[in-house]
Design an enzyme around this catalytic site. Structure first.
Site, PDB file in Angstrom:
ATOM      1  N   GLU A   1       0.932  -1.280  -0.091  1.00  0.00           N
ATOM      2  CA  GLU A   1      -0.134  -0.006  -0.012  1.00  0.00           C
ATOM      3  C   GLU A   1       0.904   0.953  -0.039  1.00  0.00           C
ATOM      4  OE1 GLU A   1      -4.051  -1.162   2.258  1.00  0.00           O
ATOM      5  OE2 GLU A   1      -2.485  -1.760   3.180  1.00  0.00           O
TER       6      GLU A   1
ATOM      7  N   GLU B   1      -4.328  -9.517   3.900  1.00  0.00           N
ATOM      8  CA  GLU B   1      -5.049  -9.082   4.920  1.00  0.00           C
ATOM      9  C   GLU B   1      -6.162  -9.676   5.215  1.00  0.00           C
ATOM     10  OE1 GLU B   1      -2.638  -5.150   4.201  1.00  0.00           O
ATOM     11  OE2 GLU B   1      -3.469  -7.080   2.992  1.00  0.00           O
TER      12      GLU B   1
END
Length: 245
Positions: free
Chosen positions: A95, A115
């Site tokens: 990210e 995640e």
């Protein structure tokens, strides 16, 4: 500005690191002498594994005004950032790379978002950026399963600008940064601003936004001394001297 995230062995990021990076990126944004930032990881295996799970912080921990890694929510940043990905970019590390404008990667780099496999989602930008940067089906497979994307496939899909051997990574990032610096700083800021405000709009709506009073750098660029300097230097067959005003 060259920034190295060097936290052996995996360059993990907790709230303290996020806040420190946020201060660094704020300094970068505020200092007119700094035109481009390069962020890379220490070592030769990990760019960053993202969130430091061993730090014992809550899932919704406050990472500071810049968001996770100090950059993922620094929406007012008006200068380019290059990610020099030296290895695995995992979760929040990926990210962080997605929050950058350009990505140079080593040939052994990989990108993935695990995640959902640990009960959360990539909410530091991954779930927002990835479907816009990759084919939707590929982005969803990555987020649903944690599938790894090789540097080669990332380049194929246009996520990565260039793949180089590790020993040439920073040289290549600096070469790209120097090419950017050859352009006018207000022009670069205006490109970033226009993209930010119009990427979700139709072309017709984008034109209306540019012609409105909603932007700061675009109208400033149009009336700048640098715009006059650019045209004058072209006519006089010389290199421009940018002042940023």
């Amino acid at each position: 500005m060259e920034i190295t995230l060097d936290r052996p062995k995996v360059n993990a990021i907790h709230t303290g690191v996020s806040n420190e990076l946020g201060e660094i990126f704020k300094e970068f944004n505020d200092d007119d002498s700094l035109r481009v930032a390069i962020i890379t990881g220490g070592g030769d295996k990990f760019f960053s594994v993202g969130w430091d799970l061993k730090a014992g912080e809550a899932v919704d921990a406050n990472h500071g005004p810049g968001g996770f890694a100090g950059l993922t929510e620094m929406h007012h940043l008006h200068k380019p950032v290059i990610a020099a990905v030296n290895g695995l970019a995992v979760g929040g590390g990926f990210e962080l790379a997605l929050a950058c404008d350009l990505i140079i990667a080593t040939d052994h780099a990989e990108f993935f978002l695990p995640e959902t496999t640990i009960g959360i989602i990539p909410d530091s930008g991954g779930v927002l950026h990835l479907p816009k940067r990759l084919p939707r089906a590929i982005a969803l497979e990555m987020m649903y399963t944690g599938m790894r994307l090789s540097a080669e496939r990332a380049y194929h899909f246009g996520l990565v600008n260039k793949i180089v051997p590790l020993e040439k990574l920073l040289d290549e990032a600096w070469m790209l940064a120097k090419k950017i610096v050859e352009s006018a700083p207000l022009s670069i800021a205006a490109v970033k601003e226009v993209l930010k405000h119009t990427e979700h709009q139709s072309i017709e709506e984008g034109y209306r936004t540019m012609r409105s009073d909603a932007l700061t750098f675009y109208p400033k660029m149009l009336k700048s001394n640098d715009a006059n300097e650019g045209m004058a230097s072209f006519a006089e067959n010389r290199n421009p001297i940018w002042k940023g005003n």
